[in-house]
Design an enzyme around this catalytic site. Structure first.
Site, PDB file in Angstrom:
ATOM      1  N   TYR A  92       3.732   7.041  10.603  1.00  0.00           N
ATOM      2  CA  TYR A  92       3.579   7.172   9.146  1.00  0.00           C
ATOM      3  C   TYR A  92       3.790   5.824   8.469  1.00  0.00           C
ATOM      4  CZ  TYR A  92       4.373   8.894   4.387  1.00  0.00           C
ATOM      5  OH  TYR A  92       4.298   9.103   3.033  1.00  0.00           O
ATOM      6  N   LYS A  99       0.978   3.253   6.521  1.00  0.00           N
ATOM      7  CA  LYS A  99       1.215   2.798   5.152  1.00  0.00           C
ATOM      8  C   LYS A  99       1.257   1.276   5.096  1.00  0.00           C
ATOM      9  CE  LYS A  99       1.685   6.781   2.971  1.00  0.00           C
ATOM     10  NZ  LYS A  99       0.720   7.213   1.925  1.00  0.00           N
TER      11      LYS A  99
END
Length: 216
Positions: A126, A130
């Site tokens: 994750y 990002k």
């Protein structure tokens, strides 16, 4: 009165996106607010323009990117996306394509939601995705880019997120935990993030800016 603006919002059905749309519609400086959505919003307003979009082919909607301010509130979870590939498609590919179209069509500002801990070298998928988004945005020729890095988000969602619900309970019962070095991890409301996004759009700053959670 200051010059009026046109805004475009992607991710208008999410926790932050909904708030951004409402704030833009209420602000007198915005003459129109276009949203790219998969399904029409249950909302009507004289300034609201809804475009049913195929996010796999955002270039088909290039006219919508002829806006002053583009707000990208796109984002999903591995649980909802089912696979890492689908997650990356939403959080990386759609966001970067939107930024490229914003630059190509003369948008002055691109504002997007990232995450605290974003790092393209992270071992956590994750955070890695990002971070990849943030790295790529630095290379796109936009007049101004604002990246917002909230910690866990508070607010009413259409889906249940256990981690964020736990954080909300801890924050309410033991607020003293998020002091000093841990202040940046304090949960932040989606409404606060949306407010800062609109605020920064209106400040006309040039260049690349990162706004971390403790400033939201």
């Amino acid at each position: 009165m200051e010059d009026t603006r046109k805004a475009l919002v992607l991710g208008a059905t999410g926790l932050i996106g909904r708030e951004v749309v409402n704030m833009l519609l209420a602000h007198e400086q915005y003459e129109s607010v276009t949203v790219l959505v998969r399904r029409k919003l249950d909302k009507e307003h004289p300034k609201l323009i809804q475009v049913i979009a195929d996010f796999d082919h955002l270039e088909q909607h290039h006219d919508a990117f002829k806006s002053d301010d583009v707000f990208s509130c796109l984002g999903t979870t591995i649980k909802k996306a089912k696979t890492k590939e689908n997650f990356k498609k939403v959080d990386y590919e759609y966001t970067i394509k939107a930024a490229e179209l914003a630059a190509k069509n003369g948008a002055a500002r691109f504002l997007t939601v990232s995450s605290l801990g974003a790092d393209s070298t992270s071992i956590f998928f994750y955070n890695k995705v990002k971070g990849m988004v943030e790295d790529k945005l630095k290379k796109i020729p936009l007049h101004a880019v604002h990246v917002f890095q909230p910690s866990l988000l508070l607010g009413d969602r259409d889906e249940h997120r256990t981690g964020e619900k736990m954080a909300e309970n801890i924050s309410a019962k033991m607020p003293f935990i998020f002091k000093g070095p841990l202040r940046k991890y304090k949960p932040v409301s989606g409404r606060n993030v949306a407010f800062r996004m609109v605020e920064k759009a209106l400040q006309n700053e040039e260049g690349y800016h990162v706004h971390r959670s403790d400033a939201l």
